[in-house]
Design an enzyme around this catalytic site. Structure first.
Site, short mmCIF file in Angstrom:
data_model
loop_
_atom_site.label_atom_id
_atom_site.label_comp_id
_atom_site.label_asym_id
_atom_site.label_seq_id
_atom_site.Cartn_x
_atom_site.Cartn_y
_atom_site.Cartn_z
N ASN A 158 48.04 41.45 23.51
CA ASN A 158 47.70 43.00 23.73
C ASN A 158 47.69 42.55 25.42
O ASN A 158 46.40 42.19 26.19
CB ASN A 158 45.96 42.69 23.47
N ARG A 198 50.25 45.31 20.72
CA ARG A 198 49.48 45.97 20.69
C ARG A 198 49.84 47.06 21.49
O ARG A 198 50.12 46.84 22.61
CB ARG A 198 48.29 45.97 20.50
N HIS A 212 41.91 54.53 19.77
CA HIS A 212 40.93 53.06 18.27
C HIS A 212 41.79 53.07 17.21
O HIS A 212 40.67 52.79 16.65
CB HIS A 212 39.89 53.32 18.52
N HIS A 216 33.51 53.73 16.72
CA HIS A 216 33.46 52.45 16.91
C HIS A 216 33.22 52.60 18.38
O HIS A 216 33.74 53.50 19.23
CB HIS A 216 35.37 52.18 17.17
N GLY A 223 32.61 50.17 21.26
CA GLY A 223 32.76 49.30 22.61
C GLY A 223 32.48 49.39 24.04
O GLY A 223 31.38 50.37 24.27
N ASN A 224 33.49 49.10 24.66
CA ASN A 224 33.37 50.33 25.86
C ASN A 224 33.74 51.22 26.45
O ASN A 224 33.24 51.88 26.78
CB ASN A 224 34.39 49.27 27.43
N ARG A 267 33.11 55.49 30.95
CA ARG A 267 34.23 56.98 30.94
C ARG A 267 32.69 58.11 30.50
O ARG A 267 31.89 57.60 29.56
CB ARG A 267 34.64 57.17 29.79
N MET A 325 25.29 47.63 27.46
CA MET A 325 24.51 47.59 26.67
C MET A 325 23.45 46.71 26.13
O MET A 325 22.57 48.08 26.39
CB MET A 325 25.53 47.98 25.19
N ARG A 326 24.06 45.95 26.70
CA ARG A 326 23.41 44.66 27.07
C ARG A 326 21.97 44.50 28.39
O ARG A 326 20.61 44.52 28.10
CB ARG A 326 23.43 42.99 26.54
N GLY A 378 31.74 46.24 19.85
CA GLY A 378 30.89 45.50 20.73
C GLY A 378 29.15 45.91 20.06
O GLY A 378 28.34 45.33 19.78
N GLU A 430 28.54 46.96 16.34
CA GLU A 430 28.34 45.59 15.32
C GLU A 430 26.38 45.04 15.86
O GLU A 430 25.85 44.01 15.36
CB GLU A 430 29.21 44.52 15.93
N ASN A 431 26.17 45.14 16.85
CA ASN A 431 24.88 44.11 17.99
C ASN A 431 23.55 45.17 18.33
O ASN A 431 23.01 43.92 18.91
CB ASN A 431 25.69 43.50 18.73
N GLU A 465 40.48 44.13 15.19
CA GLU A 465 41.43 44.64 15.49
C GLU A 465 43.05 43.82 15.02
O GLU A 465 44.59 43.55 14.71
CB GLU A 465 41.81 45.24 16.82
P1 ADP Z 1 35.71 46.10 24.32
O1 ADP Z 1 36.09 47.23 24.46
O2 ADP Z 1 35.97 45.72 25.62
O3 ADP Z 1 36.63 45.62 23.41
P2 ADP Z 1 33.15 45.65 23.34
O4 ADP Z 1 33.70 46.18 21.82
O5 ADP Z 1 33.43 44.53 22.81
O6 ADP Z 1 34.40 45.82 24.28
O7 ADP Z 1 31.80 45.71 23.31
C1 ADP Z 1 31.16 45.30 24.34
C2 ADP Z 1 29.75 46.88 24.21
O8 ADP Z 1 28.91 45.89 23.62
C3 ADP Z 1 29.25 45.77 25.25
O9 ADP Z 1 28.98 47.32 25.74
C4 ADP Z 1 28.37 44.90 25.33
O10 ADP Z 1 27.10 45.52 26.84
C5 ADP Z 1 27.32 45.49 23.72
N1 ADP Z 1 27.87 44.84 23.31
C6 ADP Z 1 27.86 43.48 23.18
N2 ADP Z 1 26.58 42.37 22.80
C7 ADP Z 1 25.38 42.72 22.85
C8 ADP Z 1 23.96 43.24 22.57
N3 ADP Z 1 24.14 41.85 21.41
N4 ADP Z 1 22.94 43.87 21.97
C9 ADP Z 1 23.60 45.26 22.57
N5 ADP Z 1 24.83 45.69 23.10
C10 ADP Z 1 25.90 44.71 22.48
#
Ligand code: ADP
Length: 399
Positions: free
Chosen positions: A10, A88, A177, A205, A207-208, A238, A281-282, A328, A331-332, A382
Protein backbone atom coordinates in the site's frame (compact mmCIF):
# COMPACT_ATOMS: atom_id res chain seq x y z
CA UNK A 1 -1.40 -27.19 -3.91
CA UNK A 2 1.57 -25.91 -1.88
CA UNK A 3 1.02 -23.06 0.57
CA UNK A 4 1.37 -19.73 -1.20
CA UNK A 5 2.70 -16.41 0.07
CA UNK A 6 1.46 -13.00 -1.07
CA UNK A 7 3.08 -9.63 -0.45
CA UNK A 8 0.52 -6.84 -0.01
CA UNK A 9 1.71 -3.30 -0.74
CA UNK A 10 0.00 0.00 0.00
CA UNK A 11 2.04 2.85 -1.36
CA UNK A 12 1.48 6.46 -0.25
CA UNK A 13 3.31 9.56 -1.41
CA UNK A 14 6.00 9.21 1.27
CA UNK A 15 5.19 5.82 2.76
CA UNK A 16 5.05 2.16 1.84
CA UNK A 17 2.99 -0.18 4.01
CA UNK A 18 3.49 -3.89 3.54
CA UNK A 19 2.28 -7.23 4.83
CA UNK A 20 3.43 -10.69 3.86
CA UNK A 21 0.59 -13.18 4.17
CA UNK A 22 0.73 -16.93 3.95
CA UNK A 23 -2.14 -19.33 3.34
CA UNK A 24 -0.70 -21.41 6.18
CA UNK A 25 -0.95 -18.66 8.85
CA UNK A 26 -3.74 -16.48 10.12
CA UNK A 27 -1.39 -13.61 11.00
CA UNK A 28 1.15 -11.96 8.65
CA UNK A 29 4.62 -13.50 8.43
CA UNK A 30 5.98 -9.98 8.21
CA UNK A 31 4.37 -6.54 8.30
CA UNK A 32 5.43 -2.94 8.63
CA UNK A 33 5.99 0.29 6.83
CA UNK A 34 8.63 2.51 5.36
CA UNK A 35 7.89 6.14 6.12
CA UNK A 36 9.18 9.63 5.42
CA UNK A 37 10.52 8.30 2.13
CA UNK A 38 12.73 10.48 -0.04
CA UNK A 39 13.73 12.50 3.02
CA UNK A 40 16.65 12.40 5.45
CA UNK A 41 14.58 10.61 8.11
CA UNK A 42 13.34 7.74 5.94
CA UNK A 43 12.89 4.70 8.15
CA UNK A 44 11.79 1.10 7.72
CA UNK A 45 9.76 -0.42 10.59
CA UNK A 46 8.75 -4.06 10.60
CA UNK A 47 7.53 -6.81 12.86
CA UNK A 48 7.33 -10.55 12.46
CA UNK A 49 5.12 -13.30 13.81
CA UNK A 50 6.66 -13.01 17.29
CA UNK A 51 5.66 -9.36 17.18
CA UNK A 52 9.16 -8.05 17.86
CA UNK A 53 9.34 -4.60 16.34
CA UNK A 54 12.48 -3.60 14.50
CA UNK A 55 13.57 -0.52 12.61
CA UNK A 56 16.27 0.53 10.23
CA UNK A 57 17.17 4.07 9.19
CA UNK A 58 17.27 4.51 5.41
CA UNK A 59 18.32 8.16 4.99
CA UNK A 60 17.23 9.52 1.62
CA UNK A 61 15.66 6.22 0.52
CA UNK A 62 12.91 6.49 -2.10
CA UNK A 63 10.20 3.88 -2.72
CA UNK A 64 12.49 1.73 -4.81
CA UNK A 65 15.27 1.76 -2.19
CA UNK A 66 12.73 0.95 0.51
CA UNK A 67 11.37 -1.99 -1.46
CA UNK A 68 14.91 -3.17 -2.11
CA UNK A 69 15.67 -3.00 1.62
CA UNK A 70 12.52 -4.99 2.23
CA UNK A 71 13.45 -7.79 -0.20
CA UNK A 72 15.83 -9.75 2.04
CA UNK A 73 13.30 -9.56 4.89
CA UNK A 74 10.57 -10.94 2.63
CA UNK A 75 12.88 -13.67 1.33
CA UNK A 76 13.85 -14.68 4.84
CA UNK A 77 10.27 -14.64 6.13
CA UNK A 78 8.84 -16.80 3.35
CA UNK A 79 11.89 -18.89 2.51
CA UNK A 80 12.12 -17.38 -0.97
CA UNK A 81 8.64 -18.60 -1.91
CA UNK A 82 6.78 -15.48 -2.96
CA UNK A 83 3.88 -16.17 -5.33
CA UNK A 84 2.33 -12.80 -6.05
CA UNK A 85 1.97 -9.16 -5.05
CA UNK A 86 -1.33 -7.42 -4.31
CA UNK A 87 -1.40 -3.63 -4.53
CA UNK A 88 -3.96 -1.39 -2.90
CA UNK A 89 -5.09 1.24 -5.40
CA UNK A 90 -7.36 3.99 -4.15
CA UNK A 91 -9.30 4.93 -7.28
CA UNK A 92 -10.39 2.67 -10.10
CA UNK A 93 -12.97 5.05 -11.58
CA UNK A 94 -15.72 3.32 -13.53
CA UNK A 95 -13.22 1.12 -15.35
CA UNK A 96 -12.59 -1.31 -12.49
CA UNK A 97 -15.51 -3.15 -10.99
CA UNK A 98 -13.26 -5.74 -9.37
CA UNK A 99 -9.62 -6.53 -8.67
CA UNK A 100 -7.49 -7.39 -11.69
CA UNK A 101 -4.10 -8.66 -12.80
CA UNK A 102 -1.72 -5.84 -13.65
CA UNK A 103 -0.68 -5.56 -17.28
CA UNK A 104 -0.02 -2.63 -19.61
CA UNK A 105 -3.77 -2.02 -20.04
CA UNK A 106 -4.39 -1.96 -16.31
CA UNK A 107 -1.55 0.48 -15.80
CA UNK A 108 -2.86 2.78 -18.52
CA UNK A 109 -6.36 2.68 -17.02
CA UNK A 110 -5.06 3.50 -13.52
CA UNK A 111 -3.14 6.41 -15.06
CA UNK A 112 -6.32 7.69 -16.69
CA UNK A 113 -7.93 7.78 -13.25
CA UNK A 114 -5.27 10.09 -11.77
CA UNK A 115 -7.43 13.25 -12.22
CA UNK A 116 -10.00 11.66 -9.88
CA UNK A 117 -7.39 10.88 -7.19
CA UNK A 118 -4.49 13.26 -7.83
CA UNK A 119 -2.81 12.59 -4.48
CA UNK A 120 -3.34 8.85 -4.11
CA UNK A 121 -3.23 7.19 -7.52
CA UNK A 122 0.22 8.53 -8.55
CA UNK A 123 1.64 7.12 -5.29
CA UNK A 124 -0.10 3.79 -5.88
CA UNK A 125 1.28 3.74 -9.44
CA UNK A 126 4.76 4.44 -8.17
CA UNK A 127 4.50 1.40 -5.89
CA UNK A 128 3.27 -0.79 -8.73
CA UNK A 129 5.96 0.36 -11.15
CA UNK A 130 8.68 -0.13 -8.55
CA UNK A 131 7.45 -3.62 -7.71
CA UNK A 132 7.17 -4.52 -11.41
CA UNK A 133 10.78 -3.44 -11.94
CA UNK A 134 12.02 -5.46 -8.96
CA UNK A 135 9.81 -8.53 -9.52
CA UNK A 136 9.26 -8.65 -13.30
CA UNK A 137 8.28 -12.34 -13.29
CA UNK A 138 5.83 -12.26 -10.41
CA UNK A 139 2.08 -11.87 -11.04
CA UNK A 140 0.80 -8.61 -9.56
CA UNK A 141 -2.75 -7.60 -8.82
CA UNK A 142 -4.48 -4.25 -8.28
CA UNK A 143 -7.25 -4.09 -5.66
CA UNK A 144 -9.30 -0.89 -5.81
CA UNK A 145 -10.95 0.93 -2.90
CA UNK A 146 -13.72 2.04 -5.25
CA UNK A 147 -14.42 -1.22 -7.12
CA UNK A 148 -16.87 -2.71 -4.60
CA UNK A 149 -19.13 0.32 -4.92
CA UNK A 150 -19.45 0.06 -8.69
CA UNK A 151 -22.60 -2.00 -8.06
CA UNK A 152 -24.41 1.08 -6.70
CA UNK A 153 -27.52 1.95 -8.71
CA UNK A 154 -27.44 5.18 -10.70
CA UNK A 155 -29.92 6.90 -8.37
CA UNK A 156 -27.36 6.40 -5.58
CA UNK A 157 -24.23 7.45 -7.43
CA UNK A 158 -25.40 10.47 -9.45
CA UNK A 159 -25.22 14.02 -8.12
CA UNK A 160 -28.10 16.36 -8.92
CA UNK A 161 -26.04 18.48 -11.30
CA UNK A 162 -26.22 18.64 -15.12
CA UNK A 163 -25.45 15.32 -16.79
CA UNK A 164 -22.52 16.62 -18.81
CA UNK A 165 -20.39 16.82 -15.67
CA UNK A 166 -20.89 13.08 -15.22
CA UNK A 167 -20.52 12.14 -18.89
CA UNK A 168 -17.56 14.39 -19.71
CA UNK A 169 -15.75 14.68 -16.39
CA UNK A 170 -16.69 11.57 -14.39
CA UNK A 171 -18.30 13.65 -11.64
CA UNK A 172 -20.33 11.09 -9.64
CA UNK A 173 -20.19 9.31 -6.31
CA UNK A 174 -17.57 6.51 -6.29
CA UNK A 175 -17.19 5.59 -2.63
CA UNK A 176 -14.04 4.27 -0.93
CA UNK A 177 -13.06 1.72 1.77
CA UNK A 178 -14.65 -0.89 -0.53
CA UNK A 179 -12.12 -3.57 0.38
CA UNK A 180 -12.93 -3.19 4.07
CA UNK A 181 -16.73 -3.08 3.61
CA UNK A 182 -16.53 -6.15 1.37
CA UNK A 183 -14.37 -8.03 3.87
CA UNK A 184 -16.53 -7.33 6.93
CA UNK A 185 -19.75 -7.97 4.98
CA UNK A 186 -18.48 -11.44 4.06
CA UNK A 187 -17.24 -12.08 7.62
CA UNK A 188 -20.63 -11.01 9.03
CA UNK A 189 -22.34 -13.63 6.87
CA UNK A 190 -19.78 -16.28 7.92
CA UNK A 191 -20.11 -15.45 11.62
CA UNK A 192 -23.91 -15.51 11.60
CA UNK A 193 -24.23 -18.56 9.35
CA UNK A 194 -26.04 -16.58 6.64
CA UNK A 195 -25.17 -16.76 2.96
CA UNK A 196 -23.02 -13.83 1.71
CA UNK A 197 -25.15 -13.93 -1.45
CA UNK A 198 -28.39 -13.66 0.51
CA UNK A 199 -27.87 -11.26 3.42
CA UNK A 200 -28.18 -7.52 4.01
CA UNK A 201 -25.81 -5.43 6.12
CA UNK A 202 -25.02 -1.90 7.10
CA UNK A 203 -21.33 -1.40 7.72
CA UNK A 204 -19.49 1.47 9.40
CA UNK A 205 -15.75 1.64 8.76
CA UNK A 206 -14.47 4.09 11.37
CA UNK A 207 -10.74 4.74 11.17
CA UNK A 208 -9.01 8.03 10.43
CA UNK A 209 -11.24 8.05 7.38
CA UNK A 210 -14.83 6.95 8.01
CA UNK A 211 -17.59 5.66 5.78
CA UNK A 212 -20.81 3.67 5.88
CA UNK A 213 -22.07 1.18 3.32
CA UNK A 214 -25.29 -0.71 2.56
CA UNK A 215 -24.42 -4.24 1.44
CA UNK A 216 -27.11 -6.35 -0.22
CA UNK A 217 -26.35 -9.94 -1.23
CA UNK A 218 -22.59 -9.25 -1.27
CA UNK A 219 -22.88 -6.01 -3.28
CA UNK A 220 -22.59 -2.37 -2.29
CA UNK A 221 -25.87 -0.53 -2.88
CA UNK A 222 -24.85 2.82 -1.41
CA UNK A 223 -22.07 4.37 0.62
CA UNK A 224 -21.39 7.67 2.35
CA UNK A 225 -18.22 8.78 0.54
CA UNK A 226 -18.56 10.34 -2.88
CA UNK A 227 -16.43 11.74 -5.68
CA UNK A 228 -13.70 12.03 -3.05
CA UNK A 229 -13.31 10.63 0.47
CA UNK A 230 -14.39 14.00 1.92
CA UNK A 231 -18.13 13.37 1.55
CA UNK A 232 -20.22 11.88 4.33
CA UNK A 233 -19.26 11.25 7.93
CA UNK A 234 -17.22 13.33 10.35
CA UNK A 235 -13.67 11.87 10.25
CA UNK A 236 -10.35 12.41 12.02
CA UNK A 237 -9.44 15.61 10.17
CA UNK A 238 -12.09 15.68 7.41
CA UNK A 239 -15.31 17.61 7.86
CA UNK A 240 -17.51 15.17 5.94
CA UNK A 241 -20.68 16.78 4.56
CA UNK A 242 -20.90 20.56 4.74
CA UNK A 243 -23.14 22.92 2.83
CA UNK A 244 -21.52 23.04 -0.65
CA UNK A 245 -21.95 26.80 -0.51
CA UNK A 246 -19.40 26.92 2.32
CA UNK A 247 -16.71 27.17 -0.37
CA UNK A 248 -18.12 30.33 -1.93
CA UNK A 249 -19.03 31.72 1.49
CA UNK A 250 -15.42 31.43 2.73
CA UNK A 251 -14.05 32.73 -0.55
CA UNK A 252 -16.38 35.73 -0.43
CA UNK A 253 -16.15 36.59 3.24
CA UNK A 254 -12.51 35.68 4.00
CA UNK A 255 -10.97 35.85 0.54
CA UNK A 256 -9.78 32.26 0.87
CA UNK A 257 -8.42 30.32 -2.10
CA UNK A 258 -9.65 26.85 -3.08
CA UNK A 259 -6.38 25.38 -1.84
CA UNK A 260 -6.89 26.94 1.59
CA UNK A 261 -10.49 25.73 1.77
CA UNK A 262 -9.45 22.22 0.64
CA UNK A 263 -6.86 22.14 3.40
CA UNK A 264 -9.35 23.37 5.99
CA UNK A 265 -11.94 20.72 5.13
CA UNK A 266 -9.54 17.81 4.63
CA UNK A 267 -6.84 18.40 7.23
CA UNK A 268 -8.07 20.78 9.94
CA UNK A 269 -11.68 19.75 10.42
CA UNK A 270 -13.53 16.66 11.65
CA UNK A 271 -12.73 15.51 15.20
CA UNK A 272 -9.65 17.73 15.21
CA UNK A 273 -11.51 20.83 14.15
CA UNK A 274 -14.47 20.33 16.47
CA UNK A 275 -12.38 19.48 19.53
CA UNK A 276 -9.50 21.85 18.87
CA UNK A 277 -7.41 19.09 20.43
CA UNK A 278 -6.85 15.95 18.42
CA UNK A 279 -7.99 13.76 15.54
CA UNK A 280 -7.46 10.69 17.71
CA UNK A 281 -10.58 9.22 19.31
CA UNK A 282 -8.57 7.81 22.22
CA UNK A 283 -7.42 11.30 23.24
CA UNK A 284 -10.91 12.68 22.87
CA UNK A 285 -12.43 9.97 25.03
CA UNK A 286 -9.86 10.72 27.75
CA UNK A 287 -10.59 14.44 27.60
CA UNK A 288 -14.34 13.82 27.58
CA UNK A 289 -13.92 11.80 30.78
CA UNK A 290 -12.23 14.89 32.29
CA UNK A 291 -15.19 17.02 31.25
CA UNK A 292 -13.61 18.78 28.25
CA UNK A 293 -16.56 20.49 26.52
CA UNK A 294 -15.27 20.51 22.95
CA UNK A 295 -13.99 16.93 23.08
CA UNK A 296 -17.43 15.88 24.29
CA UNK A 297 -19.10 17.83 21.50
CA UNK A 298 -16.77 16.35 18.87
CA UNK A 299 -17.74 12.83 19.92
CA UNK A 300 -21.44 13.74 20.00
CA UNK A 301 -21.35 15.23 16.51
CA UNK A 302 -19.35 12.24 15.24
CA UNK A 303 -21.89 9.75 16.63
CA UNK A 304 -25.01 11.67 15.62
CA UNK A 305 -23.79 12.11 12.04
CA UNK A 306 -22.83 8.43 11.91
CA UNK A 307 -26.30 7.41 13.14
CA UNK A 308 -27.93 9.71 10.56
CA UNK A 309 -25.86 8.14 7.79
CA UNK A 310 -26.71 4.59 8.88
CA UNK A 311 -30.39 5.49 9.17
CA UNK A 312 -30.33 7.00 5.67
CA UNK A 313 -28.84 3.79 4.28
CA UNK A 314 -31.89 1.85 5.45
CA UNK A 315 -33.38 3.21 2.21
CA UNK A 316 -30.96 1.00 0.25
CA UNK A 317 -31.86 -2.25 2.05
CA UNK A 318 -34.76 -4.67 1.49
CA UNK A 319 -34.23 -5.89 5.09
CA UNK A 320 -31.51 -5.68 7.73
CA UNK A 321 -29.57 -8.73 8.91
CA UNK A 322 -27.20 -6.62 11.00
CA UNK A 323 -25.10 -3.49 11.35
CA UNK A 324 -21.32 -3.87 11.54
CA UNK A 325 -18.76 -1.65 13.30
CA UNK A 326 -15.16 -1.87 12.10
CA UNK A 327 -11.93 0.18 11.77
CA UNK A 328 -9.86 1.47 14.72
CA UNK A 329 -12.80 3.33 16.31
CA UNK A 330 -15.49 0.84 15.36
CA UNK A 331 -13.47 -2.06 16.76
CA UNK A 332 -12.34 -0.35 19.95
CA UNK A 333 -14.78 2.26 21.14
CA UNK A 334 -17.78 1.01 23.12
CA UNK A 335 -18.58 4.68 23.78
CA UNK A 336 -18.91 5.60 20.11
CA UNK A 337 -20.95 2.47 19.37
CA UNK A 338 -23.29 3.10 22.29
CA UNK A 339 -23.73 6.84 21.60
CA UNK A 340 -24.40 6.12 17.90
CA UNK A 341 -26.93 3.37 18.47
CA UNK A 342 -28.69 5.50 21.12
CA UNK A 343 -29.85 7.74 18.24
CA UNK A 344 -31.39 4.78 16.41
CA UNK A 345 -33.88 3.46 18.95
CA UNK A 346 -36.80 4.22 16.64
CA UNK A 347 -35.30 1.75 14.17
CA UNK A 348 -35.20 -0.89 16.90
CA UNK A 349 -31.43 -0.89 17.44
CA UNK A 350 -30.32 -1.35 21.07
CA UNK A 351 -26.84 -2.08 22.47
CA UNK A 352 -26.14 -4.63 25.20
CA UNK A 353 -23.71 -2.83 27.50
CA UNK A 354 -21.80 -5.90 28.69
CA UNK A 355 -21.32 -7.32 25.20
CA UNK A 356 -20.38 -3.86 23.93
CA UNK A 357 -17.68 -3.46 26.58
CA UNK A 358 -16.25 -6.90 25.75
CA UNK A 359 -15.72 -6.27 22.02
CA UNK A 360 -12.44 -4.32 21.98
CA UNK A 361 -8.85 -4.98 20.92
CA UNK A 362 -9.63 -7.41 18.12
CA UNK A 363 -12.49 -9.26 19.84
CA UNK A 364 -15.40 -9.68 17.47
CA UNK A 365 -18.98 -10.47 18.40
CA UNK A 366 -22.60 -9.38 18.66
CA UNK A 367 -23.31 -6.34 20.86
CA UNK A 368 -27.07 -5.99 20.40
CA UNK A 369 -29.52 -6.47 23.26
CA UNK A 370 -31.39 -9.79 22.98
CA UNK A 371 -34.41 -9.62 20.71
CA UNK A 372 -33.14 -6.55 18.82
CA UNK A 373 -31.52 -6.39 15.36
CA UNK A 374 -27.96 -7.67 15.16
CA UNK A 375 -25.12 -5.26 15.89
CA UNK A 376 -21.71 -6.79 15.17
CA UNK A 377 -18.15 -5.73 15.89
CA UNK A 378 -15.85 -7.24 13.25
CA UNK A 379 -12.16 -6.34 12.94
CA UNK A 380 -11.39 -5.47 9.35
CA UNK A 381 -8.48 -7.00 7.47
CA UNK A 382 -7.92 -5.25 4.17
CA UNK A 383 -4.54 -6.91 3.71
CA UNK A 384 -6.13 -10.33 3.92
CA UNK A 385 -8.83 -9.37 1.42
CA UNK A 386 -6.15 -8.09 -0.98
CA UNK A 387 -4.19 -11.34 -0.57
CA UNK A 388 -7.36 -13.40 -1.16
CA UNK A 389 -8.14 -11.43 -4.33
CA UNK A 390 -4.56 -11.90 -5.50
CA UNK A 391 -4.72 -15.67 -4.93
CA UNK A 392 -8.08 -15.90 -6.71
CA UNK A 393 -6.69 -14.08 -9.75
CA UNK A 394 -3.57 -16.28 -9.77
CA UNK A 395 -5.84 -19.32 -9.81
CA UNK A 396 -8.09 -18.00 -12.55
CA UNK A 397 -5.15 -16.99 -14.74
CA UNK A 398 -3.61 -20.45 -14.30
CA UNK A 399 -6.80 -22.31 -15.26
P1 ADP B 1 -6.55 4.20 9.61
O1 ADP B 1 -7.75 4.74 8.92
O2 ADP B 1 -5.38 5.10 9.58
O3 ADP B 1 -6.25 2.75 9.25
P2 ADP B 1 -7.40 3.06 12.14
O4 ADP B 1 -8.40 2.12 11.55
O5 ADP B 1 -6.19 2.49 12.79
O6 ADP B 1 -6.98 4.20 11.15
O7 ADP B 1 -8.21 3.93 13.22
C1 ADP B 1 -7.63 5.00 13.88
C2 ADP B 1 -8.63 5.54 14.87
O8 ADP B 1 -8.99 4.49 15.79
C3 ADP B 1 -8.09 6.69 15.71
O9 ADP B 1 -9.07 7.69 15.85
C4 ADP B 1 -7.86 6.01 17.05
O10 ADP B 1 -7.99 6.93 18.10
C5 ADP B 1 -9.00 5.03 17.08
N1 ADP B 1 -8.77 4.02 18.13
C6 ADP B 1 -7.82 3.07 18.19
N2 ADP B 1 -7.89 2.42 19.37
C7 ADP B 1 -8.91 2.98 20.07
C8 ADP B 1 -9.49 2.77 21.37
N3 ADP B 1 -9.02 1.84 22.18
N4 ADP B 1 -10.52 3.54 21.75
C9 ADP B 1 -11.00 4.51 20.93
N5 ADP B 1 -10.51 4.77 19.71
C10 ADP B 1 -9.47 4.01 19.27
Amino acid sequence: MATRNILVLNCGSSSLKFALLSQAHSTPLLAGQAERLAGPQATLHWWQAANIRQRRELPGADHRAALQALLPLVEAACGGGLHGIGHRVVHGGEQFTQSCLIDARTLAAIRETVPLAPLHNPANLLGIETALALFPDLPQVAVFDTAFHQSMPEHAYRYAIPERFYREHGVRRYGFHGTSHRYVGRRAAEITGLSPGDSCWLSAHLGNGCSTCAIVDGQSRDTSMGLTPLEGLVMGTRSGDVDPNLHSHLARTLGWSLTEIDHLLNSESGLLGLSGLSNDMRNLEQERARGHRQATLAIEVFCYRLAKSLAALFCALPRLDGAIFTGGIGENSPLVRARTVAHMGLLGLVVDETANARCVGGVSGAINAPGHPRLLVIPTNEEQQIALDTLALLDSSAS
